[in-house]
Motif scaffolding. Sequence first.
Motif, PDB file in Angstrom:
ATOM      1  N   THR A   1      -5.645  10.723 -14.598  1.00  0.00           N
ATOM      2  CA  THR A   1      -5.880   9.577 -13.722  1.00  0.00           C
ATOM      3  C   THR A   1      -7.376   9.394 -13.513  1.00  0.00           C
ATOM      4  O   THR A   1      -8.083  10.352 -13.188  1.00  0.00           O
TER       5      THR A   1
ATOM      6  N   VAL B   1      -6.425  -2.682  -7.160  1.00  0.00           N
ATOM      7  CA  VAL B   1      -6.440  -2.628  -5.695  1.00  0.00           C
ATOM      8  C   VAL B   1      -7.548  -3.573  -5.232  1.00  0.00           C
ATOM      9  O   VAL B   1      -8.694  -3.161  -5.025  1.00  0.00           O
TER      10      VAL B   1
ATOM     11  N   VAL C   1       0.379  -3.882 -10.057  1.00  0.00           N
ATOM     12  CA  VAL C   1       0.684  -2.749 -10.938  1.00  0.00           C
ATOM     13  C   VAL C   1       1.095  -3.266 -12.314  1.00  0.00           C
ATOM     14  O   VAL C   1       2.023  -4.063 -12.435  1.00  0.00           O
TER      15      VAL C   1
ATOM     16  N   TYR D   1      -0.195   3.311 -16.669  1.00  0.00           N
ATOM     17  CA  TYR D   1      -0.147   2.414 -15.514  1.00  0.00           C
ATOM     18  C   TYR D   1      -1.566   2.020 -15.134  1.00  0.00           C
ATOM     19  O   TYR D   1      -2.466   2.863 -15.099  1.00  0.00           O
TER      20      TYR D   1
ATOM     21  N   LYS E   1       2.425  -1.943 -15.975  1.00  0.00           N
ATOM     22  CA  LYS E   1       2.973  -0.811 -16.726  1.00  0.00           C
ATOM     23  C   LYS E   1       3.022  -1.201 -18.196  1.00  0.00           C
ATOM     24  O   LYS E   1       3.553  -2.252 -18.551  1.00  0.00           O
TER      25      LYS E   1
ATOM     26  N   PHE F   1       2.578   1.714  -3.325  1.00  0.00           N
ATOM     27  CA  PHE F   1       1.567   2.110  -4.305  1.00  0.00           C
ATOM     28  C   PHE F   1       1.312   3.618  -4.253  1.00  0.00           C
ATOM     29  O   PHE F   1       1.332   4.306  -5.280  1.00  0.00           O
TER      30      PHE F   1
ATOM     31  N   ILE G   1      -1.159  -4.561  -3.927  1.00  0.00           N
ATOM     32  CA  ILE G   1      -1.686  -3.915  -5.136  1.00  0.00           C
ATOM     33  C   ILE G   1      -0.907  -4.433  -6.338  1.00  0.00           C
ATOM     34  O   ILE G   1       0.326  -4.528  -6.297  1.00  0.00           O
TER      35      ILE G   1
ATOM     36  N   THR H   1      -9.836  -0.148  -9.395  1.00  0.00           N
ATOM     37  CA  THR H   1      -8.763  -0.092 -10.383  1.00  0.00           C
ATOM     38  C   THR H   1      -8.513   1.370 -10.740  1.00  0.00           C
ATOM     39  O   THR H   1      -9.421   2.208 -10.652  1.00  0.00           O
TER      40      THR H   1
ATOM     41  N   GLN I   1      -3.639   5.403 -15.053  1.00  0.00           N
ATOM     42  CA  GLN I   1      -2.875   6.649 -14.934  1.00  0.00           C
ATOM     43  C   GLN I   1      -1.943   6.844 -16.129  1.00  0.00           C
ATOM     44  O   GLN I   1      -1.210   5.936 -16.514  1.00  0.00           O
TER      45      GLN I   1
ATOM     46  N   TYR J   1      -3.525   0.033 -12.094  1.00  0.00           N
ATOM     47  CA  TYR J   1      -3.375  -0.493 -10.737  1.00  0.00           C
ATOM     48  C   TYR J   1      -4.636  -1.267 -10.354  1.00  0.00           C
ATOM     49  O   TYR J   1      -5.747  -0.744 -10.478  1.00  0.00           O
TER      50      TYR J   1
ATOM     51  N   LEU K   1       2.133   6.486  -7.184  1.00  0.00           N
ATOM     52  CA  LEU K   1       1.133   7.426  -7.690  1.00  0.00           C
ATOM     53  C   LEU K   1       1.626   8.866  -7.562  1.00  0.00           C
ATOM     54  O   LEU K   1       1.498   9.670  -8.492  1.00  0.00           O
TER      55      LEU K   1
ATOM     56  N   ARG L   1       0.833  -1.206   0.000  1.00  0.00           N
ATOM     57  CA  ARG L   1       0.000   0.000   0.000  1.00  0.00           C
ATOM     58  C   ARG L   1       0.873   1.263   0.000  1.00  0.00           C
ATOM     59  O   ARG L   1       0.630   2.196  -0.766  1.00  0.00           O
TER      60      ARG L   1
END
Length: 212
Positions: free
Chosen positions: A63, A184, A165, A180, A167, A49, A163, A76, A79, A182, A53, A46
């Motif tokens: 974002t 969560v 990630v 990106y 890319k 993450f 989380i 989710t 970004q 993410y 960000l 967390r």
Amino acid sequence: MKKSELYKDIFKEASNIAMSHALTSLSQMIGGPIEMEAPDVEIVSRAEFLKLLAERGVSKGFTVMFDVTEGLSGLTILQFPKHSALNISAVLMGMEPGSMEELDEMGKSAIMEVGNILISAYTDILSNLIGEPVSLSPPKPAESLYDIEKELGRPDLRNVNSIVVFKSKFYKEDIGVESYFYLVPTPESFTKLVKKLEKQISEEVEANDEGN
């Protein structure tokens, strides 16, 4: 090989078909051939993450957030850092890359078209991994890191500490665009995802043993 590395390999395998579809759609939208790297995947805490960000700039780039409404549960986030957001919006609006300094509403709308393609690809990846449809809510804007932290304060996400990630990077001529994604997941959904990954690892190990 560590399990985390095996997880990454499975994520990458699941992403191949989905990303090839995304590549075709992006080429049609942008006009002309583009190249895309296979997504890089990692699982972070967390704290890591939130740091990622912040480093990539929530308010300066583009974002958006989506609730996961089917298959898994959680949040989710898609970004585009500022440089990438400006580049892709300029290309889509018929302008020279580097000519935009700020992202206006028209630019955000253009980026969201690309975002929809990538979101579709990522939900396909997750669907492939868990063997079930995955659906998302309509997008919710994230104007600042606080907006995301507020979502993380929800009862279902308060105890999240893992989380995923993704890319991705694609190129048109000499223009590079990074994005990106993410995931969560709630603790229950993360456990579900890990169990699916563990099952795939076991099946691959058994298949290799039989082959030998």
